[in-house]
Design an enzyme around this catalytic site. Structure first.
Site, PDB file in Angstrom:
ATOM      1  N   TYR A 278     121.926  62.347  46.760  1.00 59.04           N
ATOM      2  CA  TYR A 278     121.543  61.012  47.250  1.00 59.04           C
ATOM      3  C   TYR A 278     122.481  59.910  46.752  1.00 59.04           C
ATOM      4  O   TYR A 278     122.036  58.909  46.203  1.00 59.04           O
ATOM      5  CB  TYR A 278     120.100  60.683  46.838  1.00 59.04           C
ATOM      6  CG  TYR A 278     119.115  61.690  47.338  1.00 59.04           C
ATOM      7  CD1 TYR A 278     118.731  61.713  48.668  1.00 59.04           C
ATOM      8  CD2 TYR A 278     118.587  62.649  46.481  1.00 59.04           C
ATOM      9  CE1 TYR A 278     117.851  62.662  49.141  1.00 59.04           C
ATOM     10  CE2 TYR A 278     117.710  63.602  46.943  1.00 59.04           C
ATOM     11  CZ  TYR A 278     117.353  63.608  48.264  1.00 59.04           C
ATOM     12  OH  TYR A 278     116.476  64.554  48.716  1.00 59.04           O
TER      13      TYR A 278
ATOM     14  N   TYR B  73     106.830  65.743  49.261  1.00 57.91           N
ATOM     15  CA  TYR B  73     108.244  66.092  49.275  1.00 57.91           C
ATOM     16  C   TYR B  73     108.354  67.612  49.297  1.00 57.91           C
ATOM     17  O   TYR B  73     107.752  68.294  48.466  1.00 57.91           O
ATOM     18  CB  TYR B  73     108.993  65.534  48.051  1.00 57.91           C
ATOM     19  CG  TYR B  73     110.440  65.962  48.091  1.00 57.91           C
ATOM     20  CD1 TYR B  73     111.346  65.298  48.908  1.00 57.91           C
ATOM     21  CD2 TYR B  73     110.880  67.074  47.388  1.00 57.91           C
ATOM     22  CE1 TYR B  73     112.656  65.731  49.009  1.00 57.91           C
ATOM     23  CE2 TYR B  73     112.191  67.518  47.483  1.00 57.91           C
ATOM     24  CZ  TYR B  73     113.077  66.833  48.302  1.00 57.91           C
ATOM     25  OH  TYR B  73     114.370  67.285  48.410  1.00 57.91           O
TER      26      TYR B  73
ATOM     27  N   ASP C   5     102.987  74.206  48.383  1.00 56.29           N
ATOM     28  CA  ASP C   5     104.350  74.154  47.865  1.00 56.29           C
ATOM     29  C   ASP C   5     104.237  73.919  46.359  1.00 56.29           C
ATOM     30  O   ASP C   5     103.964  72.800  45.919  1.00 56.29           O
ATOM     31  CB  ASP C   5     105.101  73.016  48.577  1.00 56.29           C
ATOM     32  CG  ASP C   5     106.494  72.786  48.017  1.00 56.29           C
ATOM     33  OD1 ASP C   5     106.809  73.341  46.943  1.00 56.29           O
ATOM     34  OD2 ASP C   5     107.253  72.029  48.639  1.00 56.29           O
TER      35      ASP C   5
ATOM     36  N   LYS D 208     112.502  76.530  41.575  1.00 58.85           N
ATOM     37  CA  LYS D 208     112.832  75.774  40.358  1.00 58.85           C
ATOM     38  C   LYS D 208     112.723  76.588  39.068  1.00 58.85           C
ATOM     39  O   LYS D 208     113.660  77.290  38.703  1.00 58.85           O
ATOM     40  CB  LYS D 208     111.961  74.513  40.285  1.00 58.85           C
ATOM     41  CG  LYS D 208     112.354  73.486  41.350  1.00 58.85           C
ATOM     42  CD  LYS D 208     111.645  72.193  41.140  1.00 58.85           C
ATOM     43  CE  LYS D 208     111.999  71.139  42.161  1.00 58.85           C
ATOM     44  NZ  LYS D 208     113.267  70.469  41.921  1.00 58.85           N
TER      45      LYS D 208
HETATM   46  N1  PMP Z   1     109.384  71.342  47.256  1.00 56.10           N
HETATM   47  C1  PMP Z   1     109.177  70.598  46.159  1.00 56.10           C
HETATM   48  C2  PMP Z   1     107.760  70.253  45.767  1.00 56.10           C
HETATM   49  C3  PMP Z   1     110.247  70.148  45.395  1.00 56.10           C
HETATM   50  O1  PMP Z   1     110.032  69.371  44.325  1.00 56.10           O
HETATM   51  C4  PMP Z   1     111.557  70.522  45.796  1.00 56.10           C
HETATM   52  C5  PMP Z   1     112.779  70.094  45.004  1.00 56.10           C
HETATM   53  N2  PMP Z   1     112.731  68.890  44.375  1.00 56.10           N
HETATM   54  C6  PMP Z   1     111.725  71.302  46.939  1.00 56.10           C
HETATM   55  C7  PMP Z   1     110.620  71.699  47.636  1.00 56.10           C
HETATM   56  C8  PMP Z   1     113.089  71.715  47.419  1.00 56.10           C
HETATM   57  O2  PMP Z   1     113.676  72.629  46.561  1.00 56.10           O
HETATM   58  P1  PMP Z   1     115.270  72.810  46.529  1.00 56.10           P
HETATM   59  O3  PMP Z   1     115.825  71.516  46.018  1.00 56.10           O
HETATM   60  O4  PMP Z   1     115.477  73.961  45.593  1.00 56.10           O
HETATM   61  O5  PMP Z   1     115.706  73.116  47.920  1.00 56.10           O
END
Ligand code: PMP
Length: 444
Positions: free
Chosen positions: A31, A159, A260, A288
């Site tokens: 970003y 997100y 998620d 993660k």
């Molecule tokens: N879902 C959530 C809740 C996240 O926090 C993130 C990453 N910040 C993602 C999906 C996307 O993961 P990545 O950056 O490994 O593509």
């Protein structure tokens, strides 16, 4: 041993002024603009809970590299797993081939996630695992003969990643849906649940969920959300009982429920997965901290019912298969990371971090620029009245010997679980200092 490794890396890793100039001109960071990028800090080594800058300064890490490094950095057990695997094979295609690390990891994930989640797809990043979850839901509906169900229902403020599918269910404002109009598919949003993990349920909010389903369920494949904690969309905590209601509505209307847990998974909130204390989802995404922050890897799990429904259709194959699917190096490190987590009393570590964050961040509540202080598990958040000036406050933090990366109105901490009480006290003291009058880091 650990300090030797640390010193060795520091003496061998250097970065020159030319490297930094090259970086500034050629290399996009998350970003950022290449026209006038915000400063970046050269890190040449990391060990335990410290990042080491090229000039030798050490910063206490408050970010776990965006939720990932739960065991800290340069972790002997994870290093060993990577080295052993490297000598066997670092990668092999997953089409028509399997290998011990993938099987071991899938077995471990099935064991530690809620019992209903039995089938595992290994993806190469969090965003991809969400893409896979969304495609799985669409294929599930297709398999049931529900060909028009290609929309998703979700909370505002979420997100889910930066690729197209996930971005389309990110908050429409933060996710810049206007910028990508015509490119992004459109889905149906409802306000996010009211703030506070213990706030009593709001009946009118429950009605808004009912209305969302009444209006749009017939064209929707699934409800997708981050359970309990919306992370990058605002560090928003909400009552898990809302998910009981969402679960009921999904069942009534024939939608799948996708959680998620890419950010919340592996203990961060105090539960191993929020899924184990909330209504059970049909599909779960993890990423993660899966590899302890070593390598990019994610997973999409689903129930037998979802997998079998897809498998019994005229298109029985799940239509996704990335090149680096099930990468052995990443799978080996993930297994080692999960084993390491379980070898420690991680619940006590997270609880202790939560109690200390509560205590050390409490004084911030009285500060003029602070509108809220909240803690959940090993996540501490200070919300400010005005957005902070990221470059200015970042420089202050680095000068004070800590690594904290605020965004918008949020200054937040989610340290490695192995942080010491003293390091955490120091992180919090610097945050309080930053929020104190007369210092003011507001962008406004
Ligand atoms: N879902 C959530 C809740 C996240 O926090 C993130 C990453 N910040 C993602 C999906 C996307 O993961 P990545 O950056 O490994 O593509």
């Amino acid at each position: 041993m650990l300090s030797y490794q640390f010193c060795h890396q520091v003496t061998t890793a250097t970065i020159t002024a030319q490297d930094l100039a090259f970086d500034r001109h050629h290399l996009w960071h998350p970003y950022t603009s290449l026209r006038n990028p915000l400063p970046t800090y050269p890190v040449v080594a990391a060990a335990g809970c410290e990042l080491e800058l090229a000039d030798g300064r050490k910063l206490i890490d408050g970010m776990s590299s965006w939720w990932c490094a739960i065991h800290g950095y340069n972790v002997p057990e994870l290093n060993a797993a990577a080295k052993v695997q490297l000598d066997h094979m670092s990668h092999v295609m997953f089409g028509g081939i399997t290998h011990p690390p993938a099987v071991a990891l899938a077995r471990r994930l099935v064991e530690i996630t809620p019992g209903a989640l039995q089938r595992v797809f290994l993806a190469d990043s969090g965003s991809v695992s969400v893409e896979v979850a969304m495609k799985m839901a669409i294929q599930y509906q297709y398999a049931r003969g529900e060909r028009g169900r290609n929309k998703f229902l979700t909370f505002r403020g979420g997100y889910h990643g930066d690729t197209t599918g996930p971005m389309s269910v990110c908050d429409p404002v933060n996710g810049m849906h206007v910028l990508f109009a015509g490119f992004l598919p459109t889905h149906h949003f409802v306000d996010r649940p009211p703030a506070g993990q213990h706030t009593p349920l709001d009946k009118s909010y429950l009605r808004s969920l009912d209305e969302l389903f009444t209006k749009h369920a017939h064209e929707s494949a699934a409800f997708i959300c981050e359970p309990g904690v919306q992370g990058a969309g605002g560090m928003h905590f909400y009552n898990l009982s809302y998910l009981d209601h969402v679960r009921r509505l999904c069942d009534e209307h024939g939608l799948l429920l996708i959680y998620d847990e890419i950010a919340t998974g592996f203990g961060r909130t105090g539960a191993l997965f929020v899924s184990e204390i909330a209504a059970t989802p049909d599909i779960l995404t993890l990423g993660k901290a899966l590899t302890g922050g070593y390598l990019t890897l994610a997973a999409t799990l689903c129930t037998d019912h979802v997998a079998e429904t897809i498998g019994n259709s005229d298109v029985p194959n799940l239509m996704h298969g990335p090149t680096f699917m099930g990468n052995p190096l990443a799978c080996s490190v993930a297994v080692a990371s999960i084993n390491l987590l379980f070898s420690r009393d991680w619940r006590a570590q997270v609880e202790n971090i939560g109690q200390l964050l509560d205590r050390y961040l409490a004084p911030a509540a009285a500060l003029a620029m602070v509108t809220d202080v909240r803690v959940l598990g090993a996540i501490g958040v200070i919300e400010t009245e005005q957005p902070v000036d990221q470059a200015v406050i970042q420089a202050f933090f680095v000068d004070e010997g800590v690594w904290i990366r605020p965004f918008g109105k949020l200054i937040y901490l989610m340290p490695p679980f192995v942080i010491t009480d003293g390091q955490l006290r120091q992180l919090c003291a610097v945050v309080i200092e930053a929020c104190s009058v007369p210092k003011n880091f507001s962008a406004a």
